[in-house]
Motif scaffolding. Structure first.
Motif, PDB file in Angstrom:
ATOM      1  N   ARG A  67       0.820  -1.211   0.000  1.00  0.00           N
ATOM      2  CA  ARG A  67       0.000   0.000   0.000  1.00  0.00           C
ATOM      3  C   ARG A  67       0.855   1.263   0.000  1.00  0.00           C
ATOM      4  NH1 ARG A  67      -5.553  -1.168   3.301  1.00  0.00           N
ATOM      5  NH2 ARG A  67      -5.913  -3.245   2.442  1.00  0.00           N
ATOM      6  N   THR A  68       1.957   1.228   0.710  1.00  0.00           N
ATOM      7  CA  THR A  68       2.873   2.369   0.716  1.00  0.00           C
ATOM      8  C   THR A  68       3.458   2.571  -0.686  1.00  0.00           C
ATOM      9  OG1 THR A  68       3.396   1.978   3.039  1.00  0.00           O
ATOM     10  CG2 THR A  68       4.931   3.362   1.810  1.00  0.00           C
ATOM     11  N   TRP A  69       3.831   1.486  -1.313  1.00  0.00           N
ATOM     12  CA  TRP A  69       4.381   1.556  -2.667  1.00  0.00           C
ATOM     13  C   TRP A  69       3.333   2.101  -3.644  1.00  0.00           C
ATOM     14  CZ3 TRP A  69       9.030   1.769  -4.500  1.00  0.00           C
ATOM     15  CH2 TRP A  69       9.253   1.596  -5.859  1.00  0.00           C
ATOM     16  N   ASP A  70       2.090   1.645  -3.531  1.00  0.00           N
ATOM     17  CA  ASP A  70       1.001   2.143  -4.382  1.00  0.00           C
ATOM     18  C   ASP A  70       0.817   3.655  -4.220  1.00  0.00           C
ATOM     19  OD1 ASP A  70       0.584  -0.408  -5.323  1.00  0.00           O
ATOM     20  OD2 ASP A  70      -1.236  -0.768  -4.153  1.00  0.00           O
ATOM     21  N   GLN A  96      -4.754   2.515   7.553  1.00  0.00           N
ATOM     22  CA  GLN A  96      -5.747   1.970   6.619  1.00  0.00           C
ATOM     23  C   GLN A  96      -5.881   0.455   6.798  1.00  0.00           C
ATOM     24  OE1 GLN A  96      -7.820   3.861   4.669  1.00  0.00           O
ATOM     25  NE2 GLN A  96      -8.866   1.910   4.543  1.00  0.00           N
ATOM     26  N   LEU A  97      -4.771  -0.218   7.018  1.00  0.00           N
ATOM     27  CA  LEU A  97      -4.810  -1.668   7.269  1.00  0.00           C
ATOM     28  C   LEU A  97      -5.677  -1.977   8.484  1.00  0.00           C
ATOM     29  CD1 LEU A  97      -1.129  -2.873   6.778  1.00  0.00           C
ATOM     30  CD2 LEU A  97      -3.082  -3.371   5.329  1.00  0.00           C
ATOM     31  N   ILE A 102      -6.877  -5.708   9.000  1.00  0.00           N
ATOM     32  CA  ILE A 102      -5.649  -6.472   8.753  1.00  0.00           C
ATOM     33  C   ILE A 102      -4.642  -6.057   9.818  1.00  0.00           C
ATOM     34  CG2 ILE A 102      -3.783  -6.951   7.120  1.00  0.00           C
ATOM     35  CD1 ILE A 102      -5.795  -6.153   4.886  1.00  0.00           C
ATOM     36  N   TYR A 103      -4.295  -7.005  10.665  1.00  0.00           N
ATOM     37  CA  TYR A 103      -3.453  -6.705  11.820  1.00  0.00           C
ATOM     38  C   TYR A 103      -2.233  -7.597  11.874  1.00  0.00           C
ATOM     39  CZ  TYR A 103      -7.453  -4.177  13.708  1.00  0.00           C
ATOM     40  OH  TYR A 103      -8.473  -3.286  13.897  1.00  0.00           O
ATOM     41  N   THR A 127     -12.316   3.394  18.342  1.00  0.00           N
ATOM     42  CA  THR A 127     -12.481   3.146  16.916  1.00  0.00           C
ATOM     43  C   THR A 127     -11.648   1.950  16.465  1.00  0.00           C
ATOM     44  OG1 THR A 127     -10.715   4.721  16.435  1.00  0.00           O
ATOM     45  CG2 THR A 127     -12.978   5.570  16.369  1.00  0.00           C
ATOM     46  N   ASP A 128     -10.860   1.388  17.370  1.00  0.00           N
ATOM     47  CA  ASP A 128     -10.013   0.233  17.066  1.00  0.00           C
ATOM     48  C   ASP A 128     -10.862  -1.041  17.072  1.00  0.00           C
ATOM     49  OD1 ASP A 128      -8.242  -2.053  17.404  1.00  0.00           O
ATOM     50  OD2 ASP A 128      -6.663  -0.605  17.830  1.00  0.00           O
ATOM     51  N   ILE A 129     -10.859  -1.743  15.963  1.00  0.00           N
ATOM     52  CA  ILE A 129     -11.660  -2.963  15.799  1.00  0.00           C
ATOM     53  C   ILE A 129     -11.309  -3.997  16.869  1.00  0.00           C
ATOM     54  CG2 ILE A 129     -12.075  -4.922  14.258  1.00  0.00           C
ATOM     55  CD1 ILE A 129     -11.681  -2.932  11.909  1.00  0.00           C
ATOM     56  N   LEU A 130     -10.021  -4.185  17.138  1.00  0.00           N
ATOM     57  CA  LEU A 130      -9.602  -5.192  18.125  1.00  0.00           C
ATOM     58  C   LEU A 130     -10.121  -4.857  19.526  1.00  0.00           C
ATOM     59  CD1 LEU A 130      -5.910  -5.939  17.103  1.00  0.00           C
ATOM     60  CD2 LEU A 130      -7.904  -7.399  16.804  1.00  0.00           C
ATOM     61  N   ILE A 131     -10.033  -3.601  19.902  1.00  0.00           N
ATOM     62  CA  ILE A 131     -10.516  -3.203  21.227  1.00  0.00           C
ATOM     63  C   ILE A 131     -12.029  -3.409  21.315  1.00  0.00           C
ATOM     64  CG2 ILE A 131     -10.807  -1.246  22.812  1.00  0.00           C
ATOM     65  CD1 ILE A 131      -8.022  -0.282  21.865  1.00  0.00           C
ATOM     66  N   LYS A 132     -12.743  -3.082  20.253  1.00  0.00           N
ATOM     67  CA  LYS A 132     -14.201  -3.296  20.220  1.00  0.00           C
ATOM     68  C   LYS A 132     -14.533  -4.781  20.385  1.00  0.00           C
ATOM     69  CE  LYS A 132     -16.990   0.299  19.456  1.00  0.00           C
ATOM     70  NZ  LYS A 132     -17.053   1.110  18.308  1.00  0.00           N
TER      71      LYS A 132
END
Length: 177
Positions: A67-70, A96-97, A102-103, A127-132
């Motif tokens: 993604r950084t390269w893109d 964005q990941l 994607i973790y 807002t962190d998916i893992l914490i939710k």
């Protein structure tokens, strides 16, 4: 970077927060690859011994690089000496990941630290998916709170919705997700 304090101690602490209805069904594993240069591997959340979320460092770092390269191609900027720009692009890709679910293993450890050190009310607003996800498995989140979440759950990431549905089914709460 290996997790400190010891993972076994953190896992025991984490399992102590799991609600009674899911206690025997949820497990957390950390798999380290000894031959990897940083000895990181992946963290896994299983439900009924089936992997529901795998947080693989190699996969996450490969995707972050892509993604950084893109972004560099899009911007037509290949100045690798600009440290600030490099860091900024990498940070944007990493954020964005996380939004895409994607973790890497290190993201799991980071989320654990935040979860352990914040009140449950604050963690529920994260807002962190893992914490939710950790909150949805938490015994401190009761049926009333779960019912209140019914209104906003469809705006959450699909992983959060899946764990919400799992918890509601375990608590015999009827929801249409």
């Amino acid at each position: 970077m290996l997790y400190s304090p010891k993972w076994s101690k953190a896992k025991k602490h984490l399992k102590s927060f799991i609600c009674d209805s899911l206690q025997s069904r949820i497990d957390f594993q950390v798999i380290n690859y000894r031959r990897a240069h940083d000895q990181l591997g992946r963290a896994v959340i299983t439900v009924d011994k089936i992997e529901k979320l795998s947080m693989c460092t190699i996969t996450a770092e490969r995707e972050e690089f892509r993604r950084t390269w893109d972004k560099r191609i899009e911007m037509e900027d290949f100045d690798f000496d600009d440290v600030e720009m490099n860091r900024s692009l990498q940070d944007q890709s990493h954020e964005q990941l996380k939004k895409d679910g994607i973790y890497g293993q290190y993201d799991f450890f980071d989320a654990l630290e935040k979860y352990f050190n914040a009140p449950i009310k604050d963690s529920l607003k994260s807002t962190d998916i893992l914490i939710k996800i950790l909150c949805l498995l938490d015994r401190r989140v009761g049926k009333r709170t779960l019912l209140k979440m019914k209104e906003t759950i469809l705006t959450e990431h699909v992983l959060v919705q899946d764990f919400y549905k799992l918890r509601c089914e375990a608590e015999n709460i009827l929801v249409a997700v």
